[in-house]
Design a protein around this motif. Structure first.
Motif, PDB file in Angstrom:
ATOM      1  N   PRO A  30      49.863  49.254  43.621  1.00 27.59           N
ATOM      2  CA  PRO A  30      48.553  49.451  44.052  1.00 27.59           C
ATOM      3  C   PRO A  30      48.168  50.952  44.819  1.00 27.59           C
ATOM      4  O   PRO A  30      49.550  51.065  45.403  1.00 27.59           O
ATOM      5  CB  PRO A  30      47.428  48.847  44.644  1.00 27.59           C
ATOM      6  N   ALA A  54      38.927  42.067  38.687  1.00 25.50           N
ATOM      7  CA  ALA A  54      39.135  41.413  39.412  1.00 25.50           C
ATOM      8  C   ALA A  54      39.235  39.938  38.499  1.00 25.50           C
ATOM      9  O   ALA A  54      38.155  39.768  38.578  1.00 25.50           O
ATOM     10  CB  ALA A  54      38.697  40.667  41.224  1.00 25.50           C
ATOM     11  N   GLN A  59      34.738  42.183  40.272  1.00 23.18           N
ATOM     12  CA  GLN A  59      34.414  43.923  40.368  1.00 23.18           C
ATOM     13  C   GLN A  59      35.486  44.296  39.541  1.00 23.18           C
ATOM     14  O   GLN A  59      36.553  43.617  39.285  1.00 23.18           O
ATOM     15  CB  GLN A  59      35.125  43.079  42.175  1.00 23.18           C
ATOM     16  N   TYR A  61      37.556  47.814  37.981  1.00 24.05           N
ATOM     17  CA  TYR A  61      37.501  49.436  38.311  1.00 24.05           C
ATOM     18  C   TYR A  61      37.842  50.031  37.014  1.00 24.05           C
ATOM     19  O   TYR A  61      39.069  49.413  36.041  1.00 24.05           O
ATOM     20  CB  TYR A  61      38.918  49.463  39.382  1.00 24.05           C
ATOM     21  N   PRO A  79      43.772  51.741  41.774  1.00 25.14           N
ATOM     22  CA  PRO A  79      43.247  52.060  42.550  1.00 25.14           C
ATOM     23  C   PRO A  79      43.997  50.972  43.875  1.00 25.14           C
ATOM     24  O   PRO A  79      45.474  50.832  43.789  1.00 25.14           O
ATOM     25  CB  PRO A  79      42.464  50.754  42.479  1.00 25.14           C
ATOM     26  N   ASP A  80      43.561  51.406  44.862  1.00 21.03           N
ATOM     27  CA  ASP A  80      44.694  50.989  46.010  1.00 21.03           C
ATOM     28  C   ASP A  80      43.839  49.546  46.793  1.00 21.03           C
ATOM     29  O   ASP A  80      42.205  49.570  46.959  1.00 21.03           O
ATOM     30  CB  ASP A  80      44.225  51.617  47.714  1.00 21.03           C
ATOM     31  N   VAL A  81      43.555  48.541  45.941  1.00 21.01           N
ATOM     32  CA  VAL A  81      42.881  47.261  45.896  1.00 21.01           C
ATOM     33  C   VAL A  81      44.092  45.757  46.643  1.00 21.01           C
ATOM     34  O   VAL A  81      45.280  46.176  46.651  1.00 21.01           O
ATOM     35  CB  VAL A  81      43.174  46.384  44.821  1.00 21.01           C
ATOM     36  N   ASN A  82      43.883  44.678  46.788  1.00 21.79           N
ATOM     37  CA  ASN A  82      44.501  43.994  47.374  1.00 21.79           C
ATOM     38  C   ASN A  82      44.565  42.843  47.080  1.00 21.79           C
ATOM     39  O   ASN A  82      44.158  43.109  45.743  1.00 21.79           O
ATOM     40  CB  ASN A  82      43.524  42.420  48.268  1.00 21.79           C
ATOM     41  N   TYR A  86      44.699  39.676  38.812  1.00 18.00           N
ATOM     42  CA  TYR A  86      43.362  40.722  37.900  1.00 18.00           C
ATOM     43  C   TYR A  86      43.938  41.188  36.622  1.00 18.00           C
ATOM     44  O   TYR A  86      45.032  40.518  36.343  1.00 18.00           O
ATOM     45  CB  TYR A  86      43.833  42.293  38.614  1.00 18.00           C
TER      46      TYR A  86
END
Length: 106
Positions: A30, A54, A59, A61, A79-82, A86
């Protein structure tokens, strides 16, 4: 954290017979810049949108708003995702169907 695919390549019916090739065996991280490649067939749309969603929520992006199918690849920042699961989508605005799963793990 790395982004992993559930298979070596992705067949995304949202853009007809477009075949997306996932990240390398080392995965995607990410926030990093990556290149996605694909193979298209006659009948695929001239353009599509690349999104990351997600797996277990709504969610989503937008990765690249307008991708030219004939280009065969596109480079973009993830994106900076958890960490989590996905889905990578190649979206044709006239047809949407369930895509394959991508995994983000620590």
């Amino acid at each position: 954290m790395k982004l992993f695919l559930s298979s070596l390549f992705l067949v995304v019916s949202a853009a007809n017979a477009l075949v997306l090739y996932g990240p390398p065996p080392s995965g995607w991280a990410p926030g990093k810049t990556v290149t996605e490649r694909w193979q298209s067939q006659s009948g695929d749309p001239a353009r599509f949108t690349l999104t990351l969603q997600a797996y277990d929520s709504e969610q989503s992006y937008a990765l690249v708003a307008v991708v030219e199918t004939s280009a065969g690849s596109v480079t973009f920042a993830l994106p900076d995702v958890n960490a989590g699961e996905y889905v990578l989508n190649a979206v044709n605005v006239t047809l949407v169907s369930p895509p394959p799963v991508i995994y983000l793990v620590n």
